[in-house]
Design an enzyme around this catalytic site. Structure first.
Site, mmCIF file in Angstrom:
data_model
loop_
_atom_site.group_PDB
_atom_site.id
_atom_site.type_symbol
_atom_site.label_atom_id
_atom_site.label_comp_id
_atom_site.label_asym_id
_atom_site.label_seq_id
_atom_site.Cartn_x
_atom_site.Cartn_y
_atom_site.Cartn_z
ATOM 1 N N GLY A 202 0.854 -1.572 0.011
ATOM 2 C CA GLY A 202 0.330 -0.355 -0.021
ATOM 3 C C GLY A 202 0.650 0.784 0.244
ATOM 4 N N THR A 282 -3.634 -3.344 8.351
ATOM 5 C CA THR A 282 -3.000 -3.477 10.670
ATOM 6 C C THR A 282 -3.844 -2.937 11.555
ATOM 7 O OG1 THR A 282 -2.180 -1.149 10.452
ATOM 8 C CG2 THR A 282 -0.738 -3.476 9.186
ATOM 9 N N THR A 336 -1.796 -11.386 5.229
ATOM 10 C CA THR A 336 -1.756 -12.888 4.759
ATOM 11 C C THR A 336 -3.079 -13.519 4.662
ATOM 12 O OG1 THR A 336 -2.270 -13.120 7.236
ATOM 13 C CG2 THR A 336 -0.110 -12.647 6.801
ATOM 14 N N TYR A 544 4.240 5.907 23.863
ATOM 15 C CA TYR A 544 4.838 5.262 22.506
ATOM 16 C C TYR A 544 6.563 6.016 22.892
ATOM 17 C CZ TYR A 544 4.780 5.935 16.977
ATOM 18 O OH TYR A 544 4.234 5.842 15.912
#
Lengths: 624, 674
Positions: A202, A282, A336, A544
């Site tokens: 992508g 994702t 996948t 993060y």
């Protein structure tokens, strides 16, 4: 592709490469002495245009940090608020934090001579029958080295580092550009027929080694680039949904919707370059999820092409009780199971009013307590993020040169007020950045509510400007990594999600673990080890971590880097953090999947894979 | 057996140890007052919470952990939550320390005076202090000193004050609090008081553990406690208690701190202040209750010479590194961390192993004085004594052996051995006498213990002699850890029916198992201990090993004899206990009656001349033997009304006795267990 460019230029089709980012046009260029077609598209598809995108670094070619002759940092280009500005304090911060020096450069070794480099790429292993059939159905493809290399990696540190060193492993043998859902159906059918391995591509912004070609793959690997599938097919204003092709890039989607007065509100940090299909694959999360939701809240309908056929639901009902939601097999499948081709997603009218804000806290503990309270009262603004002290200082180093004495005087005054008058320790204070969105009146009301809560935790409002700069940091940080890599500094970010009561512990322990591991592995200088809380949820937060170090004196810096990151992830898991909040698993974090999901959980996912793709056509080997 | 050895199997002689500095030297040369009033600015933990000290009690009382338990108890008992909360508050008041610098300075002054009067020197390894200082800044620190004397914790604080280190908070037994004034003084110097037993009291446990953990998390001061739980009266290390160790490790397991540093500290006294006190206590004269007046009565000790003290601060042990690969911290992921839970088996096993290896670390750095070797030799030659020359010669031999085995021996090599021996003897003149060039234990008026057949002695005389013997054994015991494993092997060879390695291993394993309440023998480390023993005996040439056989060499006979003799009193002791249980114990024998009864039995045997070891009168040995038999299932406790009676499996006890005596092969004893 350079060949194509040359050909294009001679044919006069592509007058000026700098021009091509603005319009939605597409050129087909036929290279005279070649039998295949190569496509140049623009804007939405700048990725296939290496003149615009860096091939061995982040983002646009024209945008980069550099230290000019005076030793001052500047950001080139015109695309960002920071572009063209001088950043006077960056050098000192950079040298002070990393022990780096402008004298010690580590430029990319092959940047100037990349043409030779691409010639050195292994020749493609083509499945002739597949290529023949592809030609007969008229789907464009390329086996040009540059196109293949470009799609062989994401943006993990090791991937970029290798490119800068001129090292390249297994790359796809062929790149195909389907133009629509039906093209994808044809490609997948042909791949099954000829036993070809497909890897969907992508935006290429993966940070989980998801795009790496498995070196053990013996079949011909075909990179399926969705960039041409970038149209909004329809907008339904009654139901506030839009049906969009999955190859569309985030910023284009948002811009096109904006033209119609709508937005999705989905703004992951990578939205300049990442694609809708990638978000779905994702389980992406956007900065403004507090208002708009994460990708799983945004999608209404997904169409995916698998080796077994097309999977999709029969209606656009907003919620269904029809067994386990099949969308959840698709979301997070990381390429996948098949290729996401079309998505129906929620849209919202564009917000009437937007306001940035920021709050300074005396220390990180107070900051986290405030975020927790905001989450408890469920009054989080569109975005609320808390940076620790190191990151606050980092953000400060990115302050552009002040234009007037007056502003600099004001800055001095503010600093005096906070550190002297309020007694905040500059080495402990931390900053939360805020973004409010919506109806003007409500925004102001909301703003007051949040600042009132912050005040209870010792927080002081610190202005819109600081807030806005905080968000800008998100977009330029990846460029900064490239600058670091020019001066022996490597780094990366990684994320997790964790229950509220563990946020402080996980931040402290992971940061400390990073510092300790660096020391133990022979890193000569103290690393930058910093974190921020980027999302709040009812039951926890997303954290993060940024981590970077000066690698001078190390023989294998990437290996050291990888061991430290590995240790940091173990620490995260030991402290009750998740394997990933939104980056995904890819191949980088596969080893922890079993303990994350339990044996039965793994078995479930495996059996889905076995049913949907028994011959492992989608053979990127992510996840399982 | 597959467990990773806690210690690498390297040559113990190569162990590197730091040098010592005498901290009393400066005290003798400069003003104590100035010292007590010196500027005291210790470095603190980098992550210390501001105002931690003043907020300590509030933090504990408002902790989620406490709230949870208070709510639970309130629901269970129907008592209102605030009443229970009040109770918790009272417990905390009773427990908490109130450390203040002025008290510390007072102690610094008075202890300087006292120490100078009592001791010749106090040696401290300064490198250890430096390591500690480093550790204090990095992570919360737990100090784990050995415990041989009341002096220990005052001494620890004194040393830390001297070196400008943060003063520890110390877990002390409640019995100290009984000493009105002194108790409060200790509290103000940093002691906090815990009840000796509070097994079932959930509230107490919660307040206590939360109190300790809060101090650790805040990192305001090192937490100090005694792994052995109580003072060892015998100078042998005691089996570690796990409660507090569990508590201090918990914040790491739960991710509340990045790491915790455990610092084993070995305090060795050349002469223990409580020497005869302990011996009397072991012989059944109850110890005087701690009271202030008692302390002042003990003033006369001030006029005596107690030699020197060695304090060795060991290498800080990171709980994080210890737990690496052994404890899965994810265990705590699925439940809020404030809800109390039993530690998992894995964790318990880890804490237990760590505790043993920490006690061993303490043992390893215990400084042994020459007298320890002399005491060992004299105890083995009680009846005849030794000629001074003989003693010196043997001591020199033993010096060599103990060094080979890695002992931390403080033998002044620059002095002639005979001088070393005589100066040692003179420091311990209460315990030895020299007549006609012959050195003997000072066992009453005449020439030591009489021949069994000659005129019988009275029970009182016997007890007085036993005091001397037990005092002496407490010195020998200091060296036991050095010789323990080779001695077990030597004894195993002795009782094994053949020289087959397998047989010897079985005997070794049996003895080790039998004696694991007596000595620090980590459960599950039999094979390592066996290998260590083989290595040490082999290294000194005392043992010859082929694939299948182990043979004592001619030259090694002396070593092996010495080692077997060292362990013999213990083996005899356990046999006597077994014999008593088989022959004399009635069905109604209660746990409480056991010690007095066995003591009477042993006195009778000694008086009758059929037993020669006075040290079997030690209640420590008797208790350990009982514990071992209970552990092995040869005895069961049965609760009858208020009493606990001991149910003896005669068959098994009998076979254990025979095996210990070498009359029965090990295999049978093992079979008898099943």
């Amino acid at each position: 592709c350079a060949e194509c460019c040359a050909a294009a230029n001679t044919q006069g089709i592509l007058p000026d490469t700098n021009d091509c980012s603005d319009k939605l046009r597409m050129y087909k260029v036929v290279v005279p002495d070649s039998t295949f077609t190569c496509i140049f598209a623009t804007s939405s598809d700048i990725i296939s245009c290496p003149e615009i995108m860096k091939w061995n670094g982040w983002g646009y070619s024209d945008s980069r940090f550099l230290f000019n002759k005076k030793g001052q940092a500047e950001f080139t280009g015109k695309r960002y608020r920071l572009s063209g500005m001088i950043l006077p304090s960056l050098k000192d911060w950079f040298e002070g934090t990393f022990g780096a020096s402008l004298q010690h450069k580590s430029p990319a070794t092959v940047s100037a001579i990349y043409i030779y480099f691409f010639n050195a790429v292994q020749p493609p292993t083509l499945n002739e029958a597949f290529v023949e059939d592809l030609k007969s159905v008229g789907i464009p493809f390329s086996h040009d080295a540059e196109d293949r290399v470009f799609r062989a990696h994401g943006h993990c540190l090791h991937e970029i580092f290798a490119l800068r060193e001129g090292k390249v492993g297994r790359v796809p043998d062929l790149v195909v550009w389907p133009n629509c859902h039906n093209d994808v159906v044809k490609i997948v059918e042909l791949a099954c027929k000829h036993s070809v391995c497909l890897i969907p591509y992508g935006g290429g912004t993966s940070v989980s080694s998801a795009l790496e070609c498995p070196p053990e793959e013996t079949r011909s690997i075909v990179s399926l680039d969705t960039s041409q599938m970038n149209r909004i097919l329809w907008i339904d204003e009654k139901n506030l949904t839009a049906h969009v092709e999955a190859g569309i890039i985030g910023q284009d989607l948002e811009r096109l919707l904006n033209e119609n007065g709508y937005c999705t509100g989905h703004e992951p940090d990578s939205m300049e370059f990442s694609s809708l299909g990638g978000w779905v694959a994702t389980r992406a999360s956007g900065m403004k999820k507090n208002i708009y939701g994460n990708i799983e809240d945004l999608v209404v309908h997904i169409k995916m092409v698998t080796p077994r056929g097309v999977i999709e639901k029969s209606c656009l009902g907003p919620r269904m009780s029809t067994g386990p939601d099949i969308h959840h097999f698709i979301m997070g499948s990381e390429g996948t199971l098949g290729v996401v081709t079309e998505v129906t997603m929620k849209i919202r009218p564009m917000p009437e009013y937007q306001k940035y804000g920021s709050v300074v806290f005396p220390n990180f503990e107070q900051g986290v307590a405030c975020l927790r309270e905001v989450a408890r009262q469920r009054c989080a603004p569109a975005s609320i993020r808390l940076m620790d002290n190191e990151q606050f200082q980092f953000g400060h180093a990115l302050k552009p040169q002040v234009s007037s004495i007056f502003t600099s005087f004001l800055d001095g005054l503010k600093k005096f007020y906070i550190t002297k008058f309020k007694g905040f320790d500059p080495h402990h204070l931390c900053v939360a950045t805020l973004l409010f969105e919506g109806n003007r009146e409500k925004v102001l009301q909301h703003e007051k509510q949040v600042y009132d809560i912050a005040a209870k935790f010792g927080g002081l409002a610190a202005g819109e400007d600081n807030g806005q700069r905080g968000y800008m940091l998100t977009f330029v940080i990846a460029y900064l990594r490239d600058l670091g890599m020019d001066y022996y500094v490597i780094g990366e970010s990684f994320e997790t999600s964790v229950p509220w009561d563990r946020v402080l512990d996980i931040c402290r322990n992971v940061k400390e673990r990073i510092i300790r591991e660096c020391k133990e592995r022979g890193v000569q200088f103290p690393p930058l080890s910093t974190c921020r809380v980027t999302q709040t949820y009812d039951a926890g937060a997303c954290v993060y971590f940024y981590f970077a170090f000066n690698y001078r004196g190390l023989s294998d810096p990437v290996h050291v880097y990888e061991r430290v990151e590995h240790a940091a992830r173990e620490e995260i898991l030991a402290n009750g953090g998740s394997l990933s909040h939104h980056h995904g698993v890819g191949k980088l974090r596969k080893e922890w999947m079993r303990e994350t999901l339990s044996n039965v959980g793994m078995g479930m996912l495996k059996s889905v894979k076995d049913y949907v793709d028994p011959n492992n056509i989608f053979g990127n080997r992510n996840l399982l | 057996m597959a467990a990773k050895p806690p210690y690498s199997h390297r040559d113990p002689m190569l162990k590197k140890r730091d040098d010592f500095e005498d901290i009393l030297e400066e005290r003798r040369n400069s003003s104590d007052l100035r010292y007590a009033l010196k500027c005291y600015t210790p470095v603190v933990y980098k992550g210390v919470t501001p105002n931690a000290a003043s907020l300590l009690k509030t933090t504990v009382l408002q902790s989620d952990q406490l709230h949870y338990v208070v709510d639970q108890l309130s629901k269970e008992t129907g008592v209102a939550a605030d009443v229970i909360q009040e109770e918790a508050s009272a417990i905390l008041e009773e427990m908490a320390h109130r450390q203040q610098l002025s008290t510390v300075r007072f102690f610094a002054f008075t202890l300087s005076k006292a120490f100078k009067a009592l001791f010749r020197s106090i040696h401290v390894n300064e490198e250890g202090i430096q390591r500690l200082q480093q550790a204090i800044q990095e992570h919360p620190v737990v100090l784990l000193p050995s415990h041989r004397s009341y002096m220990d914790f005052l001494l620890m604080s004194y040393i830390l004050y001297t070196y400008d280190l943060v003063l520890p908070v110390i877990a002390a037994g409640m019995d100290f609090m009984g000493m009105k004034f002194v108790g409060e003084m200790l509290r103000m110097s940093g002691a906090f008081f815990i009840r000796r037993s509070f097994g079932g009291d959930k509230l107490y446990w919660t307040v206590f553990s939360e109190y300790v953990k809060t101090m650790l998390r805040n990192g305001m001061a090192p937490v100090e406690f005694f792994l052995e739980g109580t003072r060892s009266r015998t100078s042998k290390s005691l089996t570690p208690k796990l409660g507090l160790l569990n508590i201090v490790m918990d914040p790491f397991f739960k991710g509340e701190v990045f790491d915790v540093s455990l610092v084993p500290v070995s305090i060795s006294y050349e002469r223990i202040l409580e020497e005869t006190l302990y011996a009397r206590e072991l012989l059944g004269v109850p110890k005087p209750k701690e009271s202030t007046s008692g302390l002042f009565k003990a003033r006369k000790v001030l006029s005596e010479d107690y030699g020197s003290i060695h304090v060795y601060f060991g290498q800080p042990v990171s709980v994080r590194s210890l737990a690496q690969g052994k404890v899965n911290r994810c265990h705590f992921n699925l439940m809020p961390r404030h809800i109390p839970r039993r530690p998992s088996d894995e964790t318990q096993c880890f804490v237990n192993d760590s505790a043993y290896s920490l006690v061993r670390a303490q043992e390893e750095n215990m400084v042994l004085k020459p007298w320890v070797l002399l005491a060992s030799l004299l105890l083995q030659n009680q009846s005849q004594g030794l000629l001074l020359d003989e003693l010196t010669e043997q001591a020199v031999w033993l010096r060599g052996l103990s060094r080979e085995y890695g002992a931390f021996l403080n033998w002044p090599d620059h002095m002639a051995p005979s001088e070393v021996v005589s100066s040692s003897l003179s420091l311990h003149r209460d315990l030895v006498k020299i007549s006609g060039g012959r050195v003997q234990l000072a066992l009453g008026g005449q020439a030591g213990p009489r021949q069994p057949c000659s005129s019988p002695i009275t029970e009182e005389e016997l007890m007085n002699q036993a005091v001397v013997v037990l005092s002496c054994t407490s010195y020998r015991n200091q060296a036991l850890h050095v010789f323990l494993r080779p001695a077990l092997l030597a004894s195993a060879i002795h009782i094994a029916t053949s020289a087959k390695k397998e047989e010897v291993y079985n005997s070794f394993s049996f003895l080790r198992n039998m004696l694991s309440n007596e000595f620090i023998l980590c459960p599950g480390a039999t094979l390592q201990d066996f290998e260590e023993a083989c290595y040490l005996l082999g290294k000194t040439g005392a043992l010859q090993m082929s694939q299948q056989e182990m043979q004592v060499t001619d030259s090694g006979q002396k070593t092996v004899n010495f080692l077997t003799a060292m362990l013999d009193p213990f083996l005899q002791g356990y046999q006597v206990v077994c014999r008593y249980l088989c022959e004399e114990a009635t069905e109604a024998l209660t746990e409480k009656q056991f010690i007095p009864a066995i003591r009477t039995f042993i006195v009778r045997l000694i008086l009758a001349g059929s037993l020669r070891y006075y040290e079997l009168l030690s209640s420590d040995l008797q208790k350990n033997a009982l514990a071992a038999l209970l552990r092995l299932g040869a005895i069961r406790k049965i609760k009858v009304a208020d009493n606990v009676t001991l149910k003896v499996n005669r068959l098994m006890v009998n076979s254990l006795e025979d095996t210990l005596g070498g009359k029965l092969p090990t295999q049978k004893a093992v079979a008898a267990r099943l």
